[in-house]
Design a protein around this motif. Structure first.
Motif, PDB file in Angstrom:
ATOM      1  N   UNK A 122      88.919  88.369  50.729  1.00 54.07           N
ATOM      2  CA  UNK A 122      90.021  87.972  49.853  1.00 54.07           C
ATOM      3  C   UNK A 122      91.325  88.595  50.327  1.00 54.07           C
ATOM      4  N   UNK A 123      92.404  87.833  50.185  1.00 51.19           N
ATOM      5  CA  UNK A 123      93.722  88.416  50.421  1.00 51.19           C
ATOM      6  C   UNK A 123      94.116  89.258  49.206  1.00 51.19           C
ATOM      7  N   UNK A 124      95.162  90.064  49.366  1.00 51.08           N
ATOM      8  CA  UNK A 124      95.494  91.056  48.349  1.00 51.08           C
ATOM      9  C   UNK A 124      95.740  90.439  46.969  1.00 51.08           C
ATOM     10  N   UNK A 125      96.536  89.375  46.892  1.00 47.71           N
ATOM     11  CA  UNK A 125      96.853  88.769  45.596  1.00 47.71           C
ATOM     12  C   UNK A 125      95.597  88.244  44.906  1.00 47.71           C
ATOM     13  N   UNK A 126      94.718  87.612  45.682  1.00 49.53           N
ATOM     14  CA  UNK A 126      93.478  87.086  45.107  1.00 49.53           C
ATOM     15  C   UNK A 126      92.571  88.221  44.647  1.00 49.53           C
ATOM     16  N   UNK A 127      92.539  89.312  45.413  1.00 50.84           N
ATOM     17  CA  UNK A 127      91.696  90.456  45.046  1.00 50.84           C
ATOM     18  C   UNK A 127      92.175  91.086  43.742  1.00 50.84           C
ATOM     19  N   UNK A 128      93.492  91.218  43.590  1.00 52.18           N
ATOM     20  CA  UNK A 128      94.038  91.803  42.361  1.00 52.18           C
ATOM     21  C   UNK A 128      93.707  90.928  41.154  1.00 52.18           C
ATOM     22  N   UNK A 129      93.849  89.599  41.331  1.00 52.91           N
ATOM     23  CA  UNK A 129      93.514  88.688  40.230  1.00 52.91           C
ATOM     24  C   UNK A 129      92.039  88.766  39.879  1.00 52.91           C
ATOM     25  N   UNK A 130      91.185  88.790  40.895  1.00 50.60           N
ATOM     26  CA  UNK A 130      89.744  88.845  40.649  1.00 50.60           C
ATOM     27  C   UNK A 130      89.352  90.145  39.946  1.00 50.60           C
ATOM     28  N   UNK A 131      89.908  91.253  40.383  1.00 48.14           N
ATOM     29  CA  UNK A 131      89.573  92.543  39.778  1.00 48.14           C
ATOM     30  C   UNK A 131      89.986  92.599  38.315  1.00 48.14           C
ATOM     31  N   UNK A 132      91.140  92.045  38.004  1.00 47.31           N
ATOM     32  CA  UNK A 132      91.595  92.051  36.613  1.00 47.31           C
ATOM     33  C   UNK A 132      90.794  91.085  35.754  1.00 47.31           C
ATOM     34  N   UNK A 133      90.350  89.975  36.338  1.00 49.08           N
ATOM     35  CA  UNK A 133      89.482  89.045  35.606  1.00 49.08           C
ATOM     36  C   UNK A 133      88.138  89.699  35.313  1.00 49.08           C
ATOM     37  N   UNK A 134      87.549  90.293  36.332  1.00 49.51           N
ATOM     38  CA  UNK A 134      86.257  90.964  36.146  1.00 49.51           C
ATOM     39  C   UNK A 134      86.378  92.152  35.201  1.00 49.51           C
ATOM     40  N   UNK A 135      87.529  92.809  35.237  1.00 46.63           N
ATOM     41  CA  UNK A 135      87.725  93.971  34.377  1.00 46.63           C
ATOM     42  C   UNK A 135      87.684  93.642  32.902  1.00 46.63           C
ATOM     43  N   UNK A 136      87.931  92.404  32.558  1.00 40.03           N
ATOM     44  CA  UNK A 136      87.885  91.987  31.166  1.00 40.03           C
ATOM     45  C   UNK A 136      86.539  91.417  30.756  1.00 40.03           C
ATOM     46  N   UNK A 137      85.568  91.531  31.640  1.00 45.21           N
ATOM     47  CA  UNK A 137      84.233  91.001  31.358  1.00 45.21           C
ATOM     48  C   UNK A 137      83.209  92.140  31.331  1.00 45.21           C
ATOM     49  N   UNK A 138      82.078  91.927  30.660  1.00 46.38           N
ATOM     50  CA  UNK A 138      81.051  92.984  30.571  1.00 46.38           C
ATOM     51  C   UNK A 138      80.242  93.113  31.861  1.00 46.38           C
ATOM     52  N   UNK A 139      80.912  93.581  32.908  1.00 44.37           N
ATOM     53  CA  UNK A 139      80.272  93.758  34.215  1.00 44.37           C
ATOM     54  C   UNK A 139      80.191  95.247  34.544  1.00 44.37           C
ATOM     55  N   UNK A 140      79.120  95.701  35.176  1.00 42.80           N
ATOM     56  CA  UNK A 140      78.947  97.141  35.453  1.00 42.80           C
ATOM     57  C   UNK A 140      79.707  97.617  36.689  1.00 42.80           C
ATOM     58  N   UNK A 141      80.991  97.284  36.772  1.00 39.37           N
ATOM     59  CA  UNK A 141      81.804  97.701  37.921  1.00 39.37           C
ATOM     60  C   UNK A 141      82.161  99.175  37.772  1.00 39.37           C
ATOM     61  N   UNK A 142      81.905  99.959  38.811  1.00 45.72           N
ATOM     62  CA  UNK A 142      82.200 101.394  38.755  1.00 45.72           C
ATOM     63  C   UNK A 142      83.219 101.833  39.801  1.00 45.72           C
ATOM     64  N   UNK A 143      83.570 100.950  40.727  1.00 41.17           N
ATOM     65  CA  UNK A 143      84.579 101.291  41.736  1.00 41.17           C
ATOM     66  C   UNK A 143      84.968 100.036  42.496  1.00 41.17           C
ATOM     67  N   UNK A 144      86.155 100.062  43.085  1.00 47.92           N
ATOM     68  CA  UNK A 144      86.601  98.929  43.899  1.00 47.92           C
ATOM     69  C   UNK A 144      87.612  99.422  44.915  1.00 47.92           C
ATOM     70  N   UNK A 145      87.686  98.706  46.030  1.00 49.07           N
ATOM     71  CA  UNK A 145      88.704  99.011  47.025  1.00 49.07           C
ATOM     72  C   UNK A 145      88.977  97.764  47.852  1.00 49.07           C
ATOM     73  N   UNK A 146      90.258  97.554  48.176  1.00 50.56           N
ATOM     74  CA  UNK A 146      90.657  96.423  49.025  1.00 50.56           C
ATOM     75  C   UNK A 146      91.485  96.939  50.183  1.00 50.56           C
ATOM     76  N   UNK A 147      91.241  96.319  51.351  1.00 52.45           N
ATOM     77  CA  UNK A 147      92.040  96.629  52.529  1.00 52.45           C
ATOM     78  C   UNK A 147      91.847  95.531  53.569  1.00 52.45           C
ATOM     79  N   UNK A 148      92.935  95.084  54.156  1.00 52.83           N
ATOM     80  CA  UNK A 148      92.895  94.136  55.270  1.00 52.83           C
ATOM     81  C   UNK A 148      92.023  92.914  54.991  1.00 52.83           C
ATOM     82  N   UNK A 149      92.192  92.309  53.822  1.00 50.84           N
ATOM     83  CA  UNK A 149      91.473  91.072  53.530  1.00 50.84           C
ATOM     84  C   UNK A 149      90.035  91.242  53.099  1.00 50.84           C
ATOM     85  N   UNK A 150      89.608  92.477  52.864  1.00 49.70           N
ATOM     86  CA  UNK A 150      88.229  92.734  52.431  1.00 49.70           C
ATOM     87  C   UNK A 150      88.238  93.503  51.120  1.00 49.70           C
TER      88      UNK A 150
END
Length: 360
Positions: free
Chosen positions: A181-209
Motif C-alpha cells: 500500500x502507498x502511504x495515503x492508502x495505508x493511513x486510511x486502512x489503519x484508521x478504518x481497521x482501528x474503528x473495528x473489533x480487530x485484535x491489532x496490536x501494532x502497525x508500521x508502514x514504510x516504502x509502500x509496505x
C-alpha cells in the motif's frame, strides 16, 4: 537501602544549598535523548530491586535502578508483560529511565503509554523529602495524576525512587500481515481497521509496505486474517527491532541527518515534507529522516497545522546543540504550568536543568 536513601538525601540537600545542578543517571542508556546534559553526575543505579510483585493483582513495584531486563524476566515467568513495550536502548536500561523518558513501543497505540500504567510513585524532591503518590493497587486513585506527571519529565522534577506499574497478560497468539500500500492508502486502512473489533496490536508502514501485528486468541486472529486479507509472514525480530530502532531505517542515520518524531492525529493525510518517513501507531506517530540543517520552524509549522508536534529525536549535529530545541516549543500558558511544577518540586532548580527546555 535505607542507607542509600540517606546518601541520596545528603547529596540533594547539599546541591540545593549550593544550587549546584545534578545530572540524574541510571545506566545512561538514554543520555542522548533531550537537550544537552548539564550538572554533576548523580548515579542512582545502586537503588535497585523488585519491591513487590503480585501476578494475581497484575501489579509490580520496583526501585528506580532496577534493570528493565530483570523486571521483564520476572513478568515472563507468569506470562505477563509491560504492555506498552518500552524501548531499552541499552542492555542495562533501568525502570527510572523508562519512566523519566516516557517512551513507549509498538503496542502503545492500542494499550496506552507508560503514564497510563503508572499506579503510584515515590519521589525525592529538591529538599530531600520523600513524597509518595498513588498506591500499589489499581483501585487506589489518590495522587494518581501526580505520579503520571513523572512519565516523560526527564528527571527534571526530582529523583524517582520507586514505581508501581500495572502489567498485563501476554497474548496467547500473534501473527503479522503484510499489505502492499502507498502511504495515503495505508493511513486510511489503519484508521478504518482501528474503528473495528480487530485484535491489532501494532502497525508500521514504510516504502509502500504496511505491516500489521495481530495479538490475542487464535480464533480472533483467524477471523481478523479472513477480514483483512493480508499476506501472513514470519515477522521474526521485526517488532523488537522496531521498538529498539535496530532496523535499517533508524541505523542508517548519518551525522548529516536528523531523526524527527512527529506526533499527529492518526487520520492526518501524508505530510508534505522532504525526507524519508516511517509510520507507526495507526498513523499517529511518524518518523522523519531529513537534512539536519533543514528549516526547523517550517517543519514544526507544518506539523502544528495538522494538530501535532515535532521532536528532534536523534542525530543532532554538535553545532546545533543550542540552536534547535529538541522538543516542540510550549505555548506561554503551558510553559507557565511547567515552570510552576518545576518550582514546586525543585525550588533550587538542581535536577537535570535544561534537559527538556532551556528555561527550566
Amino acid at each position: 537501602m535505607e542507607q542509600t536513601l540517606q546518601q541520596f538525601k545528603q547529596r540533594i540537600t547539599a546541591a540545593s544549598a549550593s544550587k549546584a545542578p545534578l545530572r540524574i543517571r541510571g545506566s545512561g542508556s538514554k543520555d542522548w535523548y533531550g537537550q544537552k546534559l548539564q550538572g554533576e553526575l548523580f548515579d542512582v543505579s545502586s537503588y535497585s530491586g523488585i519491591v513487590s510483585y503480585d501476578p494475581t493483582e497484575l501489579v509490580i513495584t520496583a526501585r528506580c535502578g532496577t534493570p528493565l531486563a530483570e523486571i521483564e524476566a520476572a513478568l515472563t515467568q507468569h506470562r505477563q508483560m509491560l504492555a506498552f513495550e518500552p524501548p531499552h536502548f541499552g542492555a542495562n536500561s533501568t525502570l527510572g529511565g523508562m519512566v523519566a523518558s516516557g517512551l513507549s513501543g509498538p503496542r502503545r497505540a492500542t494499550v496506552g503509554a507508560v503514564r497510563d500504567f503508572m499506579l503510584g510513585a515515590v519521589l525525592m524532591d529538591g529538599n530531600g523529602e520523600v513524597l509518595k503518590f498513588g498506591g500499589q493497587v489499581m483501585k487506589n486513585v489518590a495522587g494518581y495524576d501526580v505520579s503520571r506527571l513523572l512519565a516523560g519529565s526527564l528527571g527534571t522534577l526530582g529523583l524517582i525512587l520507586e514505581v508501581s506499574l500495572k502489567v498485563l497478560p501476554k497474548p496467547f497468539s500473534e501473527t503479522t500481515l503484510l499489505f502492499a500500500m502507498e502511504q495515503a492508502d495505508a493511513i486510511r486502512a489503519l484508521n478504518t481497521w482501528g474503528g473495528q473489533p480487530l485484535p491489532i496490536s501494532a502497525s508500521t508502514w514504510r516504502d509502500g509496505v504496511l505491516l500489521v501485528r495481530l495479538s490475542g486468541a487464535a480464533t480472533a486472529i483467524k477471523a481478523a486474517k479472513q477480514k483483512m486479507q493480508g499476506e501472513e509472514i514470519d515477522a521474526g525480530p521485526l517488532w523488537a527491532d522496531l521498538r529498539e530502532q535496530k532496523n535499517d531505517f533508524f541505523t542508517a542515520i548519518s551525522p548529516a541527518l536528523g531523526l524527527w518524531r512527529l506526533s499527529v492525529p492518526s487520520h492526518t493525510p501524508p505530510l508534505a515534507l522532504p525526507g524519508e518517513q516511517l509510520i507507526e501507531w495507526g498513523g499517529a506517530q511518524r518518523w522523519l529522516k531529513i537534512d539536519a540543517d533543514a528549516d526547523t520552524a517550517g517543519l514544526r509549522a507544518t506539523v502544528a497545522q495538522a494538530g501535532g508536534h515535532a521532536t528532534l529525536f536523534r542525530g543532532r549535529p554538535q553545532h546545533q546543540q543550542t540552536d534547535v530545541d529538541v522538543f516542540h516549543p510550549l505555548t506561554p500558558a503551558i510553559a507557565r504550568i511547567h515552570r510552576n511544577l518545576k518550582t514546586a518540586f525543585d525550588p533550587s532548580g538542581i535536577f537535570n536543568p535544561g534537559r527538556m527546555y532551556n528555561e527550566f
